[in-house]
Design an enzyme around this catalytic site. Structure first.
Site, mmCIF file in Angstrom:
data_model
loop_
_atom_site.group_PDB
_atom_site.id
_atom_site.type_symbol
_atom_site.label_atom_id
_atom_site.label_comp_id
_atom_site.label_asym_id
_atom_site.label_seq_id
_atom_site.Cartn_x
_atom_site.Cartn_y
_atom_site.Cartn_z
ATOM 1 N N TYR A 1 -0.870 -4.188 5.339
ATOM 2 C CA TYR A 1 -1.384 -5.515 5.488
ATOM 3 C C TYR A 1 0.139 -6.133 5.015
ATOM 4 O O TYR A 1 0.841 -5.609 4.357
ATOM 5 C CB TYR A 1 -2.524 -5.828 4.370
ATOM 6 C CG TYR A 1 -2.225 -5.246 3.040
ATOM 7 C CD1 TYR A 1 -1.277 -6.147 2.047
ATOM 8 C CD2 TYR A 1 -2.708 -4.291 2.539
ATOM 9 C CE1 TYR A 1 -1.325 -5.876 0.647
ATOM 10 C CE2 TYR A 1 -2.520 -3.729 1.110
ATOM 11 C CZ TYR A 1 -1.720 -4.677 0.390
ATOM 12 O OH TYR A 1 -1.517 -4.320 -0.992
ATOM 13 N N HIS B 1 -4.999 2.754 -4.246
ATOM 14 C CA HIS B 1 -4.544 2.422 -5.741
ATOM 15 C C HIS B 1 -5.304 3.460 -6.538
ATOM 16 O O HIS B 1 -6.593 3.553 -6.427
ATOM 17 C CB HIS B 1 -4.786 1.095 -6.352
ATOM 18 C CG HIS B 1 -4.013 0.119 -5.663
ATOM 19 N ND1 HIS B 1 -2.897 -0.518 -6.289
ATOM 20 C CD2 HIS B 1 -4.273 -0.808 -4.664
ATOM 21 C CE1 HIS B 1 -2.387 -1.421 -5.392
ATOM 22 N NE2 HIS B 1 -3.252 -1.593 -4.571
#
Lengths: 184, 263
Positions: free
Chosen positions: B170, B185
């Site tokens: 992104y 993450h």
């Protein structure tokens, strides 16, 4: 020895994954001995950091290191010693907890704190010592620091408990720790 | 030690070009090649990542011996986590869009001992590179069947396992035309307070690696490589999901391991 996995920033979008209901309530607010630990996370321009995450880890009031589960699904009775709070738009974090006792004879009592933020590439460790303790004078960490920097590790008492600002950079920068065994 | 070539006026300016950012990254790489000390952690002072400029400590970390409380970490119980939380594809009424993947691996300490019964949390963008977050305004579709957050506890052997959707890359506002390599993450706990780790898992062969200042903030190439998962056909499931393996090593850990840690 295996080589450690490096850290990376928590990024700006942890807000829907890491904070959870009751995360910052180590004890219920209406508990008689509940206190508030709060403060702001501040960047090098003196601006509040609205996308930081602060975690606290502490012994109970008697200095016992707790080995109980229940930090994610709190039952309102069990003190687990661990909490998590995201900063608000004004950079403020807040925990409801109890005053920690000294976990080692003769040593000063403190909250162990971890800081994460967008722009901060790895977590930072620090300690928020309770003020007005005689043992502060002999504390090995504080004793090794210039007076001006010692102040950054000592919380101030306020009406509801303690205030502890975390300054990431600058003149009043908080002392951050390399705990033995930590990564180089 | 963390000297950089190009002084930067402000953070979050989003004005630099990729060429300028890549030049800054290249300068740091060349400087690192002349030093002998290996750096296995990211640099906190890494100006190509503009948001780090005002948020890195300028003073050296202060050495401290861990005290009693720091030699333990929080305990998480099985009753605190629903087993379904490790499957990010079943959190809604329908199937999320994208490539279904299984991500698994082991969490160990620096001596290779499993880190058992500890919380692993993940969060990520959807297949289109969009986060479910009000501040993510990237004009890619939100997937109504994908939130992108999961949790599990490590097993006795330190293993963890998630089923999810491969996230997309992104754009972000670090500089003009900045794109993040696809990543998940991870948040991890060890048995010591000092082992706390938040990091990101990347996918092999991503063309954005060299361009990304967050990935490149780990200046040592072999340390950087440790964030890249391996495609593992043994993890891949017939007619169901592709599989990735990623092992995580927590450092620190000063306390002698005890039976109690295995609960």
């Amino acid at each position: 020895m295996s080589a450690p996995t490096p850290g990376q920033t928590v990024g700006p979008f942890f807000g829907y994954a890491l904070p959870y209901g009751g995360g910052n309530l180590l004890v219920p607010r209406d508990r008689p001995d509940a206190i508030r630990l709060h403060g702001r996370v501040i960047d090098g321009a003196g601006e509040p950091v609205p996308d930081a995450l602060v975690e606290v880890w502490q012994p109970d009031n008697d200095g016992r290191v707790i080995r109980e589960a229940g930090s994610l699904r709190r039952d309102g009775r069990t003190f687990t010693g661990w909490g998590r709070a995201a900063t608000a738009a004004d950079g403020e974090y807040e925990f409801t907890t109890v005053e920690p006792g000294s976990a080692e004879p003769g040593r000063a009592a403190f909250f162990a704190i971890t800081v994460f933020a967008r722009g901060l590439l790895d977590r930072l460790f620090t300690r928020a010592y309770l003020p007005d303790q005689r043992s502060l004078a002999s504390d090995p960490l504080l004793a090794g620091l210039p007076e001006a920097r010692q102040a950054s590790l000592i919380a101030t008492r306020d009406a509801g408990g303690f205030r502890f600002d975390i300054v990431l950079q600058g003149t009043n920068e908080t002392v951050f720790l390399d705990l033995a065994g930590d990564r180089s | 030690m963390n000297e950089t070539s190009a002084p930067v006026a402000s953070s979050d300016a989003a004005t630099a070009t990729q060429i300028e950012i890549s030049d800054e990254i290249g300068g740091i790489v060349r400087a690192y090649e002349t030093q002998t000390a290996v750096e296995s952690a990211p640099r906190l002072d890494y100006p190509p990542y503009r948001s780090s400029i005002l948020r890195h400590p300028t003073k050296d970390l202060r050495h401290a011996d861990p005290e009693a409380v720091e030699r333990y970490g929080p305990v998480f119980g099985e009753h605190e986590i629903d087993p379904l939380e490790s499957d990010l594809t079943v959190q809604h009424d329908g199937e999320p869009i994208g490539e279904r993947i299984v991500v698994t691996g082991r969490v160990t300490d620096g001596d290779g001992r499993p880190v058992a019964g500890q919380l692993v949390e993940v969060w990520q963008a959807n297949a289109a590179g969009r986060y479910i977050h009000k501040r993510d305004q990237h004009p890619a579709p939100v997937d109504p069947h994908f939130t992108g957050a999961g949790r599990c506890l490590t097993a006795r052997d330190g293993s963890y396992r998630f089923t999810t959707i491969k996230p997309g890359p992104y754009p972000w506002k670090n500089h003009h035309n900045a794109w993040r390599p696809a990543h998940i993450h991870f948040s991890l706990f060890g048995t010591d307070f000092t082992q706390r780790l938040v990091t990101q898992m990347y996918f092999p062969g991503d063309p954005l690696f060299a361009l990304d200042p967050i990935y490149q903030s780990i200046v040592d190439p072999s340390a950087r490589d440790r964030l890249v998962a391996t495609y593992d056909h043994g993890v891949t499931q017939h007619e169901w999901a592709t599989g990735y393996r990623w092992d995580i090593v927590l450092s620190g850990g000063t306390r002698t391991w005890t039976e109690q840690d295995e609960r």
